[in-house]
Motif scaffolding. Structure first.
Motif, short mmCIF file in Angstrom:
data_model
loop_
_atom_site.label_atom_id
_atom_site.label_comp_id
_atom_site.label_asym_id
_atom_site.label_seq_id
_atom_site.Cartn_x
_atom_site.Cartn_y
_atom_site.Cartn_z
N GLN A 60 0.97 -1.47 0.09
CA GLN A 60 -0.58 0.39 0.05
C GLN A 60 0.96 1.96 -0.01
O GLN A 60 0.48 2.21 -0.52
N ILE A 61 2.50 0.85 0.90
CA ILE A 61 3.09 2.08 0.65
C ILE A 61 3.54 3.31 -0.59
O ILE A 61 3.35 3.85 -1.13
N LEU A 62 4.12 1.54 -1.52
CA LEU A 62 4.18 1.39 -2.77
C LEU A 62 3.71 2.15 -3.43
O LEU A 62 4.00 2.65 -4.21
N ALA A 63 1.82 1.87 -2.81
CA ALA A 63 1.13 1.92 -4.25
C ALA A 63 1.20 4.06 -4.13
O ALA A 63 0.88 4.73 -5.08
N ASP A 64 0.83 3.89 -3.11
CA ASP A 64 0.21 5.25 -1.89
C ASP A 64 1.70 6.73 -2.69
O ASP A 64 1.73 7.28 -3.09
N LEU A 65 2.64 6.38 -1.29
CA LEU A 65 3.63 7.61 -1.85
C LEU A 65 4.73 6.97 -2.54
O LEU A 65 4.91 7.73 -3.68
N PHE A 66 4.53 5.66 -3.20
CA PHE A 66 5.40 5.80 -4.22
C PHE A 66 5.25 5.66 -6.10
O PHE A 66 5.99 5.82 -6.96
#
Ligand code: ADE
Length: 234
Positions: A60-66
């Motif tokens: 989810q972090i890879l999707a949302d922030l990166f």
């Protein structure tokens, strides 16, 4: 194009972070995200920590922030297929949970209630690139279902129960959670795992012996996949 690469343990990403160029690090939710280029391909590499929740969080972090466009999960696994030996590579066609159990409400083993699939399908093109990377490095590989759960499998009885209930070519602890989170975000993914043990009574001895070697081995295949992805997008 930006490739997210997830390994659960430091050994699983060490070779990749060492090869990164123009690397910038960001710490979020207790994980360090290494953003840079690998064979000129923009990538973000992260050590998620072990298990399903740690792994899903990082997707989810890879999707949302990166804003990654593709995801590869690299790491090690216990073999369920007698033809997959220690050091060989398992490539996912799909991934499912072996420990999602809602049988009393009529769901088959592994089924997340109200999800439209039992097993989360990997991306056909990433599968082909992974197989190609194995061929290039002359590593034996098999492609099939990968099963995951929050359990280290090291007994013949548990292994047989997973084979009977789910099938699958190997068992590990993150792949299906990564697949699940990638599926919900519509991000194409593939899971690549080097076999470190046979997921049975021999695992307690084999795992510590082959853990690091297998983890590095899988990271080399992942780097080769990244190179192939860059070449075709040049
Ligand atoms: N990762 C590597 N070997 C494993 C096993 N036997 N069970 C679960 N995860 C693993």
């Amino acid at each position: 194009m930006k490739l997210g690469i997830i390994g659960a343990m430091q050994e699983e990403i060490a070779l990749l972070t060492a090869q990164l160029e123009h690397s910038v690090t960001t710490e979020t939710a207790g994980s360090v995200f290494y953003e840079g280029t690998l064979h000129q391909l923009p990538v973000v590499v992260v050590c998620s920590g072990v298990g399903k929740v740690n792994a899903a969080l990082c997707v989810q972090i890879l999707a949302d922030l990166f804003h990654v466009t593709h995801i590869v999960n690299t790491g090690i696994a216990g073999s369920l297929d007698p033809q997959l030996d220690i050091g060989d590579i398992a490539v996912s066609i799909e991934a499912m949970y072996h420990d999602f159990l809602v049988g009393p409400f009529g769901y088959p083993r592994g089924q997340v209630p109200r999800m439209d699939v039992l097993a989360f399908p990997a991306d056909p093109h990433l599968i082909a690139l992974a197989q190609d990377a194995c061929r290039s490095l002359q590593v034996p590989c098999r492609t099939g279902r990968i099963v995951s759960g929050d359990q280290f499998v090291c007994s013949d009885a548990v292994k047989q129960d997973i084979i009977d209930g789910c099938g699958g070519i190997c068992v590990e602890m993150e792949g299906a959670a990564i697949a699940h989170a990638a599926y919900r975000n519509r991000i194409p993914f593939v899971i690549l795992r080097a076999i470190s043990d046979k997921a049975n009574h021999t695992s307690e001895l084999d795992y510590p012996t082959f853990e690091t070697q297998a983890a590095h081995h899988c990271a080399s295949i992942t780097a080769c996949l990244a190179q192939k992805l860059e070449e075709e997008n040049r």
